[in-house]
Design a protein around this motif. Structure first.
Motif, PDB file in Angstrom:
ATOM      1  N   LYS A 228       0.847  -1.193   0.000  1.00  0.00           N
ATOM      2  CA  LYS A 228       0.000   0.000   0.000  1.00  0.00           C
ATOM      3  C   LYS A 228       0.882   1.242   0.000  1.00  0.00           C
ATOM      4  O   LYS A 228       1.874   1.307   0.732  1.00  0.00           O
ATOM      5  N   THR A 229       0.507   2.207  -0.831  1.00  0.00           N
ATOM      6  CA  THR A 229       1.156   3.508  -0.834  1.00  0.00           C
ATOM      7  C   THR A 229       0.179   4.533  -0.289  1.00  0.00           C
ATOM      8  O   THR A 229      -0.931   4.669  -0.802  1.00  0.00           O
ATOM      9  N   LEU A 230       0.580   5.238   0.760  1.00  0.00           N
ATOM     10  CA  LEU A 230      -0.277   6.226   1.394  1.00  0.00           C
ATOM     11  C   LEU A 230       0.366   7.605   1.334  1.00  0.00           C
ATOM     12  O   LEU A 230       1.593   7.732   1.315  1.00  0.00           O
ATOM     13  N   LEU A 231      -0.484   8.622   1.314  1.00  0.00           N
ATOM     14  CA  LEU A 231      -0.024  10.013   1.349  1.00  0.00           C
ATOM     15  C   LEU A 231      -0.441  10.609   2.687  1.00  0.00           C
ATOM     16  O   LEU A 231      -1.632  10.733   2.974  1.00  0.00           O
ATOM     17  N   HIS A 232       0.549  10.952   3.508  1.00  0.00           N
ATOM     18  CA  HIS A 232       0.264  11.529   4.819  1.00  0.00           C
ATOM     19  C   HIS A 232       0.510  13.032   4.766  1.00  0.00           C
ATOM     20  O   HIS A 232       1.517  13.487   4.207  1.00  0.00           O
ATOM     21  N   PRO A 233      -0.378  13.849   5.344  1.00  0.00           N
ATOM     22  CA  PRO A 233      -0.234  15.313   5.233  1.00  0.00           C
ATOM     23  C   PRO A 233       1.018  15.874   5.893  1.00  0.00           C
ATOM     24  O   PRO A 233       1.462  16.970   5.527  1.00  0.00           O
ATOM     25  N   GLU A 234       1.622  15.159   6.846  1.00  0.00           N
ATOM     26  CA  GLU A 234       2.789  15.684   7.546  1.00  0.00           C
ATOM     27  C   GLU A 234       4.101  15.055   7.102  1.00  0.00           C
ATOM     28  O   GLU A 234       5.117  15.742   7.008  1.00  0.00           O
ATOM     29  N   VAL A 235       4.090  13.758   6.816  1.00  0.00           N
ATOM     30  CA  VAL A 235       5.363  13.087   6.478  1.00  0.00           C
ATOM     31  C   VAL A 235       5.452  12.687   5.009  1.00  0.00           C
ATOM     32  O   VAL A 235       6.495  12.220   4.560  1.00  0.00           O
ATOM     33  N   GLY A 236       4.354  12.837   4.254  1.00  0.00           N
ATOM     34  CA  GLY A 236       4.406  12.575   2.823  1.00  0.00           C
ATOM     35  C   GLY A 236       4.134  11.132   2.439  1.00  0.00           C
ATOM     36  O   GLY A 236       3.371  10.427   3.099  1.00  0.00           O
ATOM     37  N   ARG A 237       4.780  10.680   1.385  1.00  0.00           N
ATOM     38  CA  ARG A 237       4.512   9.378   0.769  1.00  0.00           C
ATOM     39  C   ARG A 237       5.112   8.245   1.612  1.00  0.00           C
ATOM     40  O   ARG A 237       6.259   8.302   2.044  1.00  0.00           O
ATOM     41  N   LEU A 238       4.304   7.197   1.813  1.00  0.00           N
ATOM     42  CA  LEU A 238       4.721   6.040   2.600  1.00  0.00           C
ATOM     43  C   LEU A 238       4.486   4.765   1.799  1.00  0.00           C
ATOM     44  O   LEU A 238       3.371   4.519   1.321  1.00  0.00           O
ATOM     45  N   GLU A 239       5.519   3.957   1.652  1.00  0.00           N
ATOM     46  CA  GLU A 239       5.420   2.664   0.961  1.00  0.00           C
ATOM     47  C   GLU A 239       5.365   1.576   2.032  1.00  0.00           C
ATOM     48  O   GLU A 239       6.361   1.299   2.708  1.00  0.00           O
ATOM     49  N   LEU A 240       4.214   0.949   2.176  1.00  0.00           N
ATOM     50  CA  LEU A 240       3.999   0.023   3.280  1.00  0.00           C
ATOM     51  C   LEU A 240       3.629  -1.372   2.783  1.00  0.00           C
ATOM     52  O   LEU A 240       2.953  -1.523   1.763  1.00  0.00           O
ATOM     53  N   ASP A 241       4.057  -2.366   3.529  1.00  0.00           N
ATOM     54  CA  ASP A 241       3.595  -3.734   3.320  1.00  0.00           C
ATOM     55  C   ASP A 241       2.500  -4.008   4.334  1.00  0.00           C
ATOM     56  O   ASP A 241       2.588  -3.596   5.504  1.00  0.00           O
ATOM     57  N   CYS A 242       1.445  -4.692   3.913  1.00  0.00           N
ATOM     58  CA  CYS A 242       0.312  -4.984   4.787  1.00  0.00           C
ATOM     59  C   CYS A 242       0.226  -6.484   5.029  1.00  0.00           C
ATOM     60  O   CYS A 242       0.055  -7.249   4.086  1.00  0.00           O
ATOM     61  N   GLU A 243       0.363  -6.870   6.262  1.00  0.00           N
ATOM     62  CA  GLU A 243       0.177  -8.261   6.644  1.00  0.00           C
ATOM     63  C   GLU A 243      -1.192  -8.393   7.298  1.00  0.00           C
ATOM     64  O   GLU A 243      -1.511  -7.666   8.238  1.00  0.00           O
ATOM     65  N   VAL A 244      -2.011  -9.297   6.786  1.00  0.00           N
ATOM     66  CA  VAL A 244      -3.371  -9.470   7.266  1.00  0.00           C
ATOM     67  C   VAL A 244      -3.483 -10.807   7.987  1.00  0.00           C
ATOM     68  O   VAL A 244      -3.255 -11.861   7.390  1.00  0.00           O
TER      69      VAL A 244
END
Length: 290
Positions: A228-244
């Motif tokens: 998942k790639t998320l855009l955070h208003p304070e730290v910017g772009r985040l490339e995350l792996d999601c374990e379910v």
């Protein structure tokens, strides 16, 4: 509401329940010596996603009668067992939770695991997209604690709240929307008589032409692990792996968001942890997404 609210019993049970909860067990920092044990009223309000004044009125036996969504949120915030959760529902005038609809109640053991995951954002989500609980870092990542009702449903927010889409990279949005609808289609096939699921689908069909178009495609797919790639208003772009991690019934998922060591995203998660989560209680504009 199906019965009479016992205001005195409700106020006393809420107060005694919060006094039994160790702040450290829900991810709150130590506060040194205090006259009273357990959680403060503002702690419970933040964990439940309601205002401090609203919660205080419940303990003072005044104010509006709590909705069933608020009662469920309080049960999670106070780490109640299934028996305690049933009791809370009864004294608040509601029927007890049917065990076949256990997706509404997070077991205390799962909440304990969630609270101890301090280095990674983590949240418990029902199979229909309801955000049931978040640790402090997940609240900081997504901009809100777990909220009761429609405000806490990820699929509902994605199709009805433009603010919920601001965390999604634009090129990923079509896939995220389609994935949520395909997952909801799979949930409906598993539990076609579930009133909560049917109500959510009906409301989405009424509220969103975009949802109607995707629903008519009849795609079916259960969401599992993904990147998942998320855009955070304070730290910017985040490339995350999601374990379910699935609960045995399949109706709940513990989702863990991780970053590869040494990456820019790992540094940003550390920064988010330093910044800490903020209280979004009572803010209807705070989106819940996943």
């Amino acid at each position: 509401m199906t019965g009479i609210v016992d205001r005195a019993a409700l106020a006393d049970f809420l107060r005694r329940s919060r006094e039994r909860v160790d702040p450290a067990s829900v991810g709150l920092p130590p506060r040194g010596r205090r006259r009273t044990p357990g959680l403060r009223r503002e702690d419970v309000a933040q964990l439940a996603g309601i205002s401090v004044d609203y919660y205080a009125r419940l303990e003072q036996q005044r104010g509006a009668y709590p909705s069933e969504q608020v009662i469920k949120a309080l049960a999670r915030a106070l780490r109640l067992t299934e028996d305690e959760c049933d009791y809370l529902h009864r004294i608040a005038g509601y029927q007890t939770i049917a065990r076949e609809s256990a997706a509404a109640h997070v077991r205390p053991g799962i909440l304990l695991i969630l609270d101890r995951l301090v280095d990674a954002p983590a949240q418990v989500v029902s199979d229909s997209g309801q955000i049931l609980a978040r640790n402090a870092l997940a609240a900081a990542l997504f901009g809100a604690p777990a909220l009761p009702g429609r405000l806490g449903n990820a699929t509902w927010n994605l199709f009805t709240n433009p603010a919920a889409r601001t965390t999604v990279v634009p090129e990923d949005l079509p896939g995220v929307l389609a994935s949520n609808v395909a997952n909801l289609r799979a949930v409906h096939a598993q539990r076609p008589q579930d009133s909560d699921v049917n109500d959510l689908i009906r409301d989405l069909l009424d509220a969103s032409a975009e949802f109607r178009e995707l629903w008519e495609r009849h795609d079916v797919a259960v969401r599992r692990s993904a990147s998942k790639t998320l855009l955070h208003p304070e730290v910017g772009r985040l490339e995350l792996d999601c374990e379910v991690l699935l609960a045995p019934s399949g109706e709940q998922k513990l989702i863990l968001f991780t970053a590869r060591p040494g990456t820019d995203t790992a540094d940003k998660l550390k920064l988010l942890r330093v910044l800490g989560s903020q209280s979004f209680a009572g803010d209807p504009a705070s989106p819940n997404v996943r």
